[in-house]
Design a protein around this motif. Sequence first.
Motif, PDB file in Angstrom:
ATOM      1  N   LEU A 217       0.900  -1.357  -0.370  1.00 25.90           N
ATOM      2  CA  LEU A 217       0.108  -0.036  -0.309  1.00 25.90           C
ATOM      3  C   LEU A 217       0.882   1.333  -0.315  1.00 25.90           C
ATOM      4  O   LEU A 217       1.735   1.335   1.100  1.00 25.90           O
ATOM      5  CB  LEU A 217      -0.867  -0.433   1.078  1.00 25.90           C
ATOM      6  N   ALA A 218       0.307   2.140  -0.634  1.00 27.45           N
ATOM      7  CA  ALA A 218       0.769   4.069  -0.720  1.00 27.45           C
ATOM      8  C   ALA A 218      -0.211   4.688  -1.074  1.00 27.45           C
ATOM      9  O   ALA A 218      -0.643   3.914  -1.907  1.00 27.45           O
ATOM     10  CB  ALA A 218       2.245   3.677  -2.088  1.00 27.45           C
ATOM     11  N   ILE A 231       1.343  -5.313   3.871  1.00 25.07           N
ATOM     12  CA  ILE A 231       0.272  -6.794   4.263  1.00 25.07           C
ATOM     13  C   ILE A 231       0.831  -8.138   3.900  1.00 25.07           C
ATOM     14  O   ILE A 231       0.790  -8.120   2.809  1.00 25.07           O
ATOM     15  CB  ILE A 231      -1.356  -6.199   4.255  1.00 25.07           C
ATOM     16  N   PRO A 232       1.240  -8.769   4.664  1.00 29.44           N
ATOM     17  CA  PRO A 232       2.025 -10.235   4.687  1.00 29.44           C
ATOM     18  C   PRO A 232       1.015 -10.791   3.857  1.00 29.44           C
ATOM     19  O   PRO A 232       1.046 -13.222   4.281  1.00 29.44           O
ATOM     20  CB  PRO A 232       2.627 -10.343   5.793  1.00 29.44           C
ATOM     21  N   PHE A 233       0.232 -10.737   3.044  1.00 28.94           N
ATOM     22  CA  PHE A 233      -0.986 -12.051   2.738  1.00 28.94           C
ATOM     23  C   PHE A 233      -1.726 -11.458   0.951  1.00 28.94           C
ATOM     24  O   PHE A 233      -1.582 -10.222   1.295  1.00 28.94           O
ATOM     25  CB  PHE A 233      -1.439 -12.322   2.768  1.00 28.94           C
ATOM     26  N   GLY A 234      -1.337 -12.439  -0.182  1.00 30.43           N
ATOM     27  CA  GLY A 234      -1.875 -11.852  -2.110  1.00 30.43           C
ATOM     28  C   GLY A 234      -2.796 -12.725  -2.608  1.00 30.43           C
ATOM     29  O   GLY A 234      -3.575 -13.411  -1.325  1.00 30.43           O
ATOM     30  N   VAL A 307      -6.259  -3.558   4.665  1.00 30.07           N
ATOM     31  CA  VAL A 307      -6.005  -2.820   3.434  1.00 30.07           C
ATOM     32  C   VAL A 307      -6.670  -0.925   3.781  1.00 30.07           C
ATOM     33  O   VAL A 307      -6.014   0.228   4.215  1.00 30.07           O
ATOM     34  CB  VAL A 307      -5.942  -2.402   2.330  1.00 30.07           C
ATOM     35  N   TYR A 308      -7.731  -0.789   3.885  1.00 22.75           N
ATOM     36  CA  TYR A 308      -8.367   0.026   4.106  1.00 22.75           C
ATOM     37  C   TYR A 308      -8.566   0.250   5.912  1.00 22.75           C
ATOM     38  O   TYR A 308      -8.885   1.700   6.327  1.00 22.75           O
ATOM     39  CB  TYR A 308     -10.734  -0.894   4.429  1.00 22.75           C
ATOM     40  N   LEU A 309      -8.600  -0.547   6.967  1.00 23.21           N
ATOM     41  CA  LEU A 309      -7.198  -0.602   8.059  1.00 23.21           C
ATOM     42  C   LEU A 309      -6.163   0.673   8.197  1.00 23.21           C
ATOM     43  O   LEU A 309      -6.639   1.141   8.792  1.00 23.21           O
ATOM     44  CB  LEU A 309      -7.214  -1.543   8.424  1.00 23.21           C
ATOM     45  N   TYR A 345     -17.463  -0.747  -2.474  1.00 24.02           N
ATOM     46  CA  TYR A 345     -18.168  -1.971  -1.982  1.00 24.02           C
ATOM     47  C   TYR A 345     -18.056  -1.249  -0.101  1.00 24.02           C
ATOM     48  O   TYR A 345     -18.719  -1.062   1.031  1.00 24.02           O
ATOM     49  CB  TYR A 345     -19.344  -2.948  -2.379  1.00 24.02           C
ATOM     50  N   ILE A 346     -16.958  -2.155  -0.573  1.00 21.00           N
ATOM     51  CA  ILE A 346     -16.527  -2.257   0.592  1.00 21.00           C
ATOM     52  C   ILE A 346     -16.011  -0.722   1.784  1.00 21.00           C
ATOM     53  O   ILE A 346     -15.850  -0.480   2.989  1.00 21.00           O
ATOM     54  CB  ILE A 346     -15.295  -3.228   1.119  1.00 21.00           C
ATOM     55  N   THR A 347     -15.071  -0.677   0.469  1.00 24.61           N
ATOM     56  CA  THR A 347     -14.190   1.108   1.329  1.00 24.61           C
ATOM     57  C   THR A 347     -15.353   2.261   1.208  1.00 24.61           C
ATOM     58  O   THR A 347     -14.892   2.919   1.810  1.00 24.61           O
ATOM     59  CB  THR A 347     -13.231   1.274   0.767  1.00 24.61           C
TER      60      THR A 347
END
Length: 451
Positions: A217-218, A231-234, A307-309, A345-347
């Motif tokens: 994330l940037a 974030i350690p998963f993809g 990511v949103y967090l 939808y989420i963010t």
Amino acid sequence: MEQNDIAVGLDIGTTKIVAMIGRKNEYGKVEIIGIGKSKSLGVHRGVVNNITQTIQSIQQAIQEAEADSGLKISEVVVGIAGQHIRSLQHSDYITRQNPDEVIDADDIHTLCNQVHKLVMLPGEEIIHVLPQEFKVDGQAEIKEPIGMYGGRLEANFHVVVGQVSSIRNIGRCVKSAGLELSAVTLEPLASANAVLSQEEKEAGVALIDIGGGTTDLAIFKDGIIRHTAVIPFGGNVITEDIKEGCSIIEKQAELLKIKFGSAWPGENKDNEIVSIPGLRGREPKEITLKNLSKIIHARVVEIIEQVYLEIKNYGHDEQKKKLIAGLVLTGGGAQLKHIKQLAEYITGMDTRIGYPNEHLAGTTDSETTSPVYATAVGLVMNSLEKGNSKFQEEAVLSDSSPVEDSEEIEESEDQMMSDSDQEEQTSSKVARKSIFDKWAEKFKDFLDNAE
């Protein structure tokens, strides 16, 4: 063609390693002249966990790129990610000896060097020092202080920190593959360079690079980098879930995800079924696409919420920090069907898929403009711009000589100093020399403590 005209980006990812060769054309756009990729075998969640396999994968990608372009590659810019990366905000200042002279690049250099001396946790080192805003004699919100008068120069910095051992391992792999490491760049910064426009960076935007093992994330606002996170998963965890949930092998799970996967379960009807051949003459398995997309949906929601967090941690709710341009999704994971709609939808933020064609020449092969290659294109661009000498990266570079030459941490300090001296001789810049000196001293202290 001179070697100076070209740049090579090496994206060491969890699922693939990409070597990309590019040059600037007469219109200032980046032209990709060679690309090579190989399956990444020795990397887990952005961190090298098998040196030998990683070296082989790098060599394979480099050979392919060399064959594609007809050029010999000698040095590369490498992207770094992984869960050990963290970022912090820091303020620092210098008092200038002669306030009657205007502020020049050397003053900014001195200020950035000072930040490089920050004491980190044991085993950590600074990768990037990115100035955000400057203050001159208390006057705030100055973006470019060069040419101004002032006695006290102050700045807020975005400092990116990583683990020494992880950076050393990457350096060792590159060196052992017969290449020189010319720079280490944070992968989300490289991806951002490739897919974001200047308008988006000004308005406020969050770039989400969904790779195989990590999601980077940037966040940019007012044209300045404000926050970075790894974030350690993809995409790999999605494949893993499909494998477990449908009791099939990984190869089949990956194909299912790519061909039939969707992040929105409501899209599939109950009677849509895909048949997967059984192993060694066993009965084929039948999987409903609705179940498949339910598995994918659950995992993608988790990634986007994480990511949103981070975006909330940055302070997105504050009026001044609002991200008007919303989200830009890139990386291999961004190719998943309906992921854009799910992110919106989420963010509740505007979302688009980021393709790295913003700065590429029109003649570029369409395959290269896929979100999968965003980081590699960004690394090439960073390398081409490095002609302008970005001071924040030089300190990391100086580390590359002791790091990669040593196999053990208890190497002799004398040798380390001599390595540093050799680099100083090749460098013509006085300012750069001072960085190497200071970095060598810092590294000496680190070695003393390690023993």
